[in-house]
Write a protein that holds these residues in place. Structure first.
Motif, PDB file in Angstrom:
ATOM      1  N   ASP A  11     -11.422   5.144  -3.253  1.00  0.00           N
ATOM      2  CA  ASP A  11     -10.768   4.623  -4.457  1.00  0.00           C
ATOM      3  C   ASP A  11     -11.827   3.985  -5.347  1.00  0.00           C
ATOM      4  N   VAL A  12     -11.784   4.204  -6.647  1.00  0.00           N
ATOM      5  CA  VAL A  12     -12.778   3.692  -7.596  1.00  0.00           C
ATOM      6  C   VAL A  12     -14.178   4.040  -7.050  1.00  0.00           C
ATOM      7  N   LEU A  13     -14.469   5.307  -7.082  1.00  0.00           N
ATOM      8  CA  LEU A  13     -15.690   5.865  -6.458  1.00  0.00           C
ATOM      9  C   LEU A  13     -16.941   5.076  -6.849  1.00  0.00           C
ATOM     10  N   HIS A  14     -17.771   4.760  -5.864  1.00  0.00           N
ATOM     11  CA  HIS A  14     -18.997   4.005  -6.141  1.00  0.00           C
ATOM     12  C   HIS A  14     -20.150   4.544  -5.309  1.00  0.00           C
ATOM     13  N   LEU A  31     -19.223  20.296   4.653  1.00  0.00           N
ATOM     14  CA  LEU A  31     -18.631  18.952   4.700  1.00  0.00           C
ATOM     15  C   LEU A  31     -17.153  18.990   4.300  1.00  0.00           C
ATOM     16  N   ILE A  32     -16.316  18.502   5.231  1.00  0.00           N
ATOM     17  CA  ILE A  32     -14.865  18.447   5.034  1.00  0.00           C
ATOM     18  C   ILE A  32     -14.474  16.977   4.927  1.00  0.00           C
ATOM     19  N   VAL A  33     -13.731  16.608   3.893  1.00  0.00           N
ATOM     20  CA  VAL A  33     -13.384  15.196   3.690  1.00  0.00           C
ATOM     21  C   VAL A  33     -11.870  14.998   3.724  1.00  0.00           C
ATOM     22  N   GLY A  34     -11.413  14.140   4.637  1.00  0.00           N
ATOM     23  CA  GLY A  34     -10.010  13.733   4.688  1.00  0.00           C
ATOM     24  C   GLY A  34      -9.826  12.538   3.777  1.00  0.00           C
ATOM     25  N   VAL A  35      -9.029  12.701   2.723  1.00  0.00           N
ATOM     26  CA  VAL A  35      -8.798  11.624   1.755  1.00  0.00           C
ATOM     27  C   VAL A  35      -7.457  10.956   2.092  1.00  0.00           C
ATOM     28  N   SER A  36      -7.493   9.629   2.292  1.00  0.00           N
ATOM     29  CA  SER A  36      -6.286   8.907   2.717  1.00  0.00           C
ATOM     30  C   SER A  36      -5.171   8.999   1.686  1.00  0.00           C
ATOM     31  N   SER A  37      -3.959   9.209   2.164  1.00  0.00           N
ATOM     32  CA  SER A  37      -2.790   9.208   1.268  1.00  0.00           C
ATOM     33  C   SER A  37      -2.594   7.802   0.697  1.00  0.00           C
ATOM     34  N   ASP A  38      -1.831   7.688  -0.368  1.00  0.00           N
ATOM     35  CA  ASP A  38      -1.560   6.375  -0.972  1.00  0.00           C
ATOM     36  C   ASP A  38      -0.873   5.460   0.043  1.00  0.00           C
ATOM     37  N   GLU A  39       0.049   6.014   0.834  1.00  0.00           N
ATOM     38  CA  GLU A  39       0.773   5.209   1.832  1.00  0.00           C
ATOM     39  C   GLU A  39      -0.177   4.705   2.910  1.00  0.00           C
ATOM     40  N   LEU A  40      -1.102   5.560   3.362  1.00  0.00           N
ATOM     41  CA  LEU A  40      -2.061   5.135   4.396  1.00  0.00           C
ATOM     42  C   LEU A  40      -2.946   4.010   3.865  1.00  0.00           C
ATOM     43  N   ASN A  41      -3.358   4.130   2.599  1.00  0.00           N
ATOM     44  CA  ASN A  41      -4.186   3.077   2.015  1.00  0.00           C
ATOM     45  C   ASN A  41      -3.425   1.763   1.943  1.00  0.00           C
ATOM     46  N   GLN A  42      -2.153   1.863   1.564  1.00  0.00           N
ATOM     47  CA  GLN A  42      -1.301   0.666   1.504  1.00  0.00           C
ATOM     48  C   GLN A  42      -1.255  -0.015   2.886  1.00  0.00           C
ATOM     49  N   ASN A  43      -1.097   0.790   3.932  1.00  0.00           N
ATOM     50  CA  ASN A  43      -1.025   0.232   5.294  1.00  0.00           C
ATOM     51  C   ASN A  43      -2.354  -0.350   5.747  1.00  0.00           C
ATOM     52  N   LYS A  44      -3.482   0.345   5.428  1.00  0.00           N
ATOM     53  CA  LYS A  44      -4.809  -0.096   5.880  1.00  0.00           C
ATOM     54  C   LYS A  44      -5.252  -1.356   5.172  1.00  0.00           C
ATOM     55  N   LYS A  45      -5.029  -1.404   3.827  1.00  0.00           N
ATOM     56  CA  LYS A  45      -5.652  -2.459   3.027  1.00  0.00           C
ATOM     57  C   LYS A  45      -4.668  -3.467   2.456  1.00  0.00           C
ATOM     58  N   GLY A  46      -3.373  -3.219   2.668  1.00  0.00           N
ATOM     59  CA  GLY A  46      -2.380  -4.155   2.149  1.00  0.00           C
ATOM     60  C   GLY A  46      -2.200  -4.059   0.649  1.00  0.00           C
ATOM     61  N   GLY A  48      -1.960  -0.793  -2.658  1.00  0.00           N
ATOM     62  CA  GLY A  48      -2.074   0.624  -3.001  1.00  0.00           C
ATOM     63  C   GLY A  48      -3.403   0.873  -3.689  1.00  0.00           C
ATOM     64  N   PRO A  49      -3.865   2.118  -3.739  1.00  0.00           N
ATOM     65  CA  PRO A  49      -5.118   2.415  -4.429  1.00  0.00           C
ATOM     66  C   PRO A  49      -4.956   2.328  -5.946  1.00  0.00           C
ATOM     67  N   ILE A  50      -6.054   2.111  -6.663  1.00  0.00           N
ATOM     68  CA  ILE A  50      -6.022   2.127  -8.136  1.00  0.00           C
ATOM     69  C   ILE A  50      -5.804   3.575  -8.599  1.00  0.00           C
ATOM     70  N   TYR A  51      -6.577   4.502  -8.044  1.00  0.00           N
ATOM     71  CA  TYR A  51      -6.441   5.919  -8.403  1.00  0.00           C
ATOM     72  C   TYR A  51      -5.479   6.587  -7.425  1.00  0.00           C
ATOM     73  N   PRO A  52      -4.470   7.305  -7.927  1.00  0.00           N
ATOM     74  CA  PRO A  52      -3.537   7.984  -7.013  1.00  0.00           C
ATOM     75  C   PRO A  52      -4.218   9.124  -6.253  1.00  0.00           C
ATOM     76  N   LEU A  53      -3.583   9.525  -5.167  1.00  0.00           N
ATOM     77  CA  LEU A  53      -4.141  10.560  -4.287  1.00  0.00           C
ATOM     78  C   LEU A  53      -4.621  11.793  -5.044  1.00  0.00           C
ATOM     79  N   LYS A  54      -3.793  12.288  -5.972  1.00  0.00           N
ATOM     80  CA  LYS A  54      -4.142  13.534  -6.675  1.00  0.00           C
ATOM     81  C   LYS A  54      -5.489  13.382  -7.398  1.00  0.00           C
ATOM     82  N   SER A  55      -5.717  12.238  -8.026  1.00  0.00           N
ATOM     83  CA  SER A  55      -6.988  12.007  -8.733  1.00  0.00           C
ATOM     84  C   SER A  55      -8.129  11.896  -7.736  1.00  0.00           C
ATOM     85  N   ARG A  56      -7.905  11.159  -6.634  1.00  0.00           N
ATOM     86  CA  ARG A  56      -8.993  10.981  -5.648  1.00  0.00           C
ATOM     87  C   ARG A  56      -9.381  12.319  -5.023  1.00  0.00           C
TER      88      ARG A  56
END
Ligand code: C2G
Length: 131
Positions: A11-14, A31-46, A48-56
């Protein structure tokens, strides 16, 4: 011809994300990258992400050293993702050190050092403070 898999929200690529992904790619050829769903991010970090899944997904798949992306729906499904993607190496940042050692039975597990002094949370804080 080894296949490397890694996971993250990106999220917010740096620069920390970029360095991690480049080093992951350098360990193999694909290289294969698993990008966390918005719900998973909500659970991991308490939060939601700034950028939605589709954008990430679109941002990460646009990087020249990333070959494939998919959606990571759960932290518990790593073994399934490794098997279905035929991965030889799992790369994680060392903030996850030791957490995925049990996956050595499916592929080699490598933890890479995080880039110091940068995180999405810090970037968000700095933007808030400089408003
Ligand atoms: N990273 C890094 N240096 C930083 C910040 C992040 O090397 N300064 C790495 C992390 O270690 C991770 C990747 O960049 O490997 C993506 O970071 P996040 O989006 O924060 O990933 P995270 O939310 O920890 O998701 O299944 C595991 C999770 O999906 C990992």
């Amino acid at each position: 011809m080894s296949r490397v898999i890694t996971f993250g929200t990106y999220d917010v690529l740096h620069i920390g994300h970029i360095k991690l992904l480049k080093r992951a790619k350098s360990l193999g050829s694909h290289l294969i990258v698993g990008v966390s769903s918005d719900e998973l991010n909500q659970n991991k970090k308490g939060r939601g992400p700034i950028y939605p899944l589709k954008s990430r997904l679109e941002i990460i798949s646009s990087l020249r050293f990333v070959d494939e992306v998919f959606v990571e729906d759960s932290l518990e499904l790593k073994a399934e993702y490794i098997i279905s993607n035929n991965a030889d190496i799992l790369v994680m940042g060392d903030d996850w050190q030791g957490r995925f050692d049990h996956l050595n039975e499916y592929c080699k597990v490598v933890y890479l050092p995080r880039t110091p002094s940068i995180s999405t949370t810090e970037v968000i804080e700095i933007i808030k403070e400089t408003k």
